[in-house]
Scaffold this motif. Structure first.
Motif, PDB file in Angstrom:
ATOM      1  N   TYR A 181       5.267  12.767  -4.639  1.00 26.60           N
ATOM      2  CA  TYR A 181       4.731  12.637  -3.277  1.00 26.60           C
ATOM      3  C   TYR A 181       3.744  11.480  -3.127  1.00 26.60           C
ATOM      4  CZ  TYR A 181       2.045  13.509   0.924  1.00 26.60           C
ATOM      5  OH  TYR A 181       1.406  13.360   2.122  1.00 26.60           O
ATOM      6  N   VAL A 186       5.658   8.193  -2.927  1.00 28.06           N
ATOM      7  CA  VAL A 186       6.395   8.042  -1.665  1.00 28.06           C
ATOM      8  C   VAL A 186       5.433   7.765  -0.522  1.00 28.06           C
ATOM      9  CG1 VAL A 186       7.911   9.205  -0.013  1.00 28.06           C
ATOM     10  CG2 VAL A 186       8.271   9.523  -2.463  1.00 28.06           C
ATOM     11  N   TYR A 187       4.310   8.472  -0.517  1.00 24.93           N
ATOM     12  CA  TYR A 187       3.343   8.283   0.566  1.00 24.93           C
ATOM     13  C   TYR A 187       2.755   6.875   0.556  1.00 24.93           C
ATOM     14  CZ  TYR A 187      -0.998   8.481   3.167  1.00 24.93           C
ATOM     15  OH  TYR A 187      -2.017   8.204   4.047  1.00 24.93           O
ATOM     16  N   SER A 208       5.332   4.488   1.850  1.00 27.95           N
ATOM     17  CA  SER A 208       5.517   4.665   3.296  1.00 27.95           C
ATOM     18  C   SER A 208       4.353   4.078   4.075  1.00 27.95           C
ATOM     19  CB  SER A 208       5.680   6.156   3.624  1.00 27.95           C
ATOM     20  OG  SER A 208       6.820   6.693   3.002  1.00 27.95           O
ATOM     21  N   SER A 261       4.122   0.949   7.121  1.00 25.16           N
ATOM     22  CA  SER A 261       3.939   1.581   8.424  1.00 25.16           C
ATOM     23  C   SER A 261       2.921   0.821   9.254  1.00 25.16           C
ATOM     24  CB  SER A 261       3.492   3.047   8.252  1.00 25.16           C
ATOM     25  OG  SER A 261       4.463   3.811   7.583  1.00 25.16           O
ATOM     26  N   LEU A 276       4.479  11.410   5.178  1.00 25.02           N
ATOM     27  CA  LEU A 276       5.494  11.246   4.150  1.00 25.02           C
ATOM     28  C   LEU A 276       6.370  10.035   4.432  1.00 25.02           C
ATOM     29  CD1 LEU A 276       6.871  12.225   1.571  1.00 25.02           C
ATOM     30  CD2 LEU A 276       8.315  13.701   2.994  1.00 25.02           C
ATOM     31  N   TRP A 277       7.063  10.065   5.562  1.00 22.64           N
ATOM     32  CA  TRP A 277       7.979   8.981   5.904  1.00 22.64           C
ATOM     33  C   TRP A 277       7.263   7.908   6.706  1.00 22.64           C
ATOM     34  CZ3 TRP A 277      11.552   9.808   2.672  1.00 22.64           C
ATOM     35  CH2 TRP A 277      12.045  11.079   2.431  1.00 22.64           C
ATOM     36  N   LYS A 297       6.307   5.166   9.586  1.00 24.12           N
ATOM     37  CA  LYS A 297       6.405   5.155  11.045  1.00 24.12           C
ATOM     38  C   LYS A 297       6.134   3.742  11.555  1.00 24.12           C
ATOM     39  CE  LYS A 297       5.010   9.983  11.753  1.00 24.12           C
ATOM     40  NZ  LYS A 297       4.073  10.906  12.445  1.00 24.12           N
TER      41      LYS A 297
END
Length: 286
Positions: free
Chosen positions: A29, A32-33, A36, A40, A52-53, A55
Motif C-alpha cells: 500500500y 502504491v500510494y 499515485s 496526482s 490509493l488511486w 486523481k
C-alpha cells in the motif's frame, strides 16, 4: 499413502495465509500510494483526497525534477559513492575475513575480540569528524566511503561463510601451486557469490539511503548525494525550483521518493536468487 491433515494444521494454514496476505497489503500500500500521489493533482494530494488511486493525473512533478540539473548531479554522486563503497567494502572485508577463518592464523582470537569490541563501542561522531578533518578528507568522496568501509557484522558473516567451505578444495589448489591470494581469488570468492551478493546489496542499500555523513562532511553542493536533495524537499521544505515556489511541493515529495527508490527496486530481483542460496547453505549435508 496420503497423510490426512489434522484440523489444527488446516486452521494454522488458513491463519498463516490470511496473515501473509495482510502483510503483503501493508507493504504494498505505501508504495502504491506514493506512486499515485506523485502523479496526482497537488491540491488533491495536499487535501488528503488521494488515498490509493491517482486523481487528475499529471506528470508535472516528474517534469520539474527531470529537467533540474541538481537531480542528475546528485544522482551521479550517489551512484559513484555507492559503487566505490560496495567494491571497496567487498575487497577489504574479504581480505580480512579469509585469514580470520583460518585457525592457524597467529593472534586470531585477539583480532576477533578487538573486532567484536567495535560492535559495542565506537569513537563517536565528534572524534570521527575530527579524524576525517585531520586527514583532509572533507568535501571528498573518501569522507563518505572510508569511515563506514568495514562493518564488523558483515565481517563475521563472511568469515563464517569462509569457514564452511570445504578445506579439500583449498588443499587441492595449494598442491597445484596456488598461493593464499590465488586460492582466495580463484577458489574461495567464486564459491562465495551468495554471501558477496548479499553483503554487497546491503551495503549498496545503506549507502544509497545515507545522508547524514554527507550532511556533516560535505559543504560543496556539487558533491551532495541524492538523499540530501530528497531531505531538502521532505524535511526542510525546500522546492527544487526555489523556496518561493511551493505550488507542486506535495507531488514533488512523492515523485522524489519514487526516483530515489527505483534503482534499488530494480536491482533487487536480479540478486534475490543469491539470498535463497544463502539461506540454504548448511541446510543439506552430504
Amino acid at each position: 499413502m496420503k497423510i490426512k491433515e489434522s484440523l489444527g494444521s488446516r486452521v494454522f494454514d488458513i491463519c498463516n495465509n490470511i496473515f501473509m496476505v495482510l502483510l503483503i497489503l501493508v507493504m504494498v500500500y505505501p508504495m502504491v500510494y506514493v506512486f499515485s500521489a506523485s502523479i496526482s493533482n497537488n491540491a488533491l494530494v495536499a487535501s488528503g483526497e488521494v488515498l490509493l488511486w491517482p486523481k487528475e493525473i499529471t506528470l508535472i512533478a516528474y517534469n520539474n525534477l527531470i529537467y533540474n540539473p541538481d537531480l542528475w548531479m546528485s544522482y551521479w554522486n550517489t551512484v559513484r559513492y555507492t559503487f566505490v563503497h560496495v567494491v571497496l567494502t567487498l575487497i577489504v572485508t574479504a581480505a580480512m575475513a579469509y585469514p580470520l577463518s583460518k585457525k592457524w592464523l597467529p593472534g586470531r582470537r585477539f583480532i576477533l575480540l578487538m573486532a567484536a569490541f567495535t560492535l559495542l563501542f565506537s569513537g563517536g561522531m565528534i572524534p570521527t569528524f575530527l579524524v576525517v578533518q585531520k586527514l583532509g578528507m572533507l568535501d571528498t568522496i573518501w569522507a563518505i566511503v572510508l569511515p563506514t568501509l568495514i562493518s564488523t557484522w558483515y565481517l563475521f558473516i563472511m568469515r563464517t561463510f569462509f569457514e564452511a567451505l570445504p578445506e579439500e578444495l583449498e588443499d587441492a589448489a595449494t598442491i597445484d601451486g596456488c598461493g593464499s591470494f590465488q586460492v582466495l581469488l580463484r577458489i574461495v570468492l567464486p564459491l562465495s557469490m551468495p554471501v558477496m551478493a548479499t553483503i554487497g546489496l546491503f551495503t549498496a542499500v545503506n549507502q544509497w539511503n545515507a545522508f547524514f555523513d554527507a550532511l556533516i562532511y560535505l559543504n560543496d553542493r556539487d558533491l551532495y548525494p541524492l538523499q540530501i536533495m530528497l531531505r531538502n524537499i521532505l524535511i526542510a521544505g525546500t522546492n527544487v525550483q526555489g523556496e518561493g515556489d511551493l505550488s507542486h511541493l506535495e507531488t514533488l515529495k512523492y515523485a522524489m521518493i519514487i526516483i530515489a527508490t527505483l534503482p534499488i527496486l530494480c536491482v533487487y530481483p536480479f540478486i534475490q536468487k543469491y539470498f535463497i542460496q544463502g539461506t540454504m547453505i548448511g541446510g543439506i549435508k552430504g
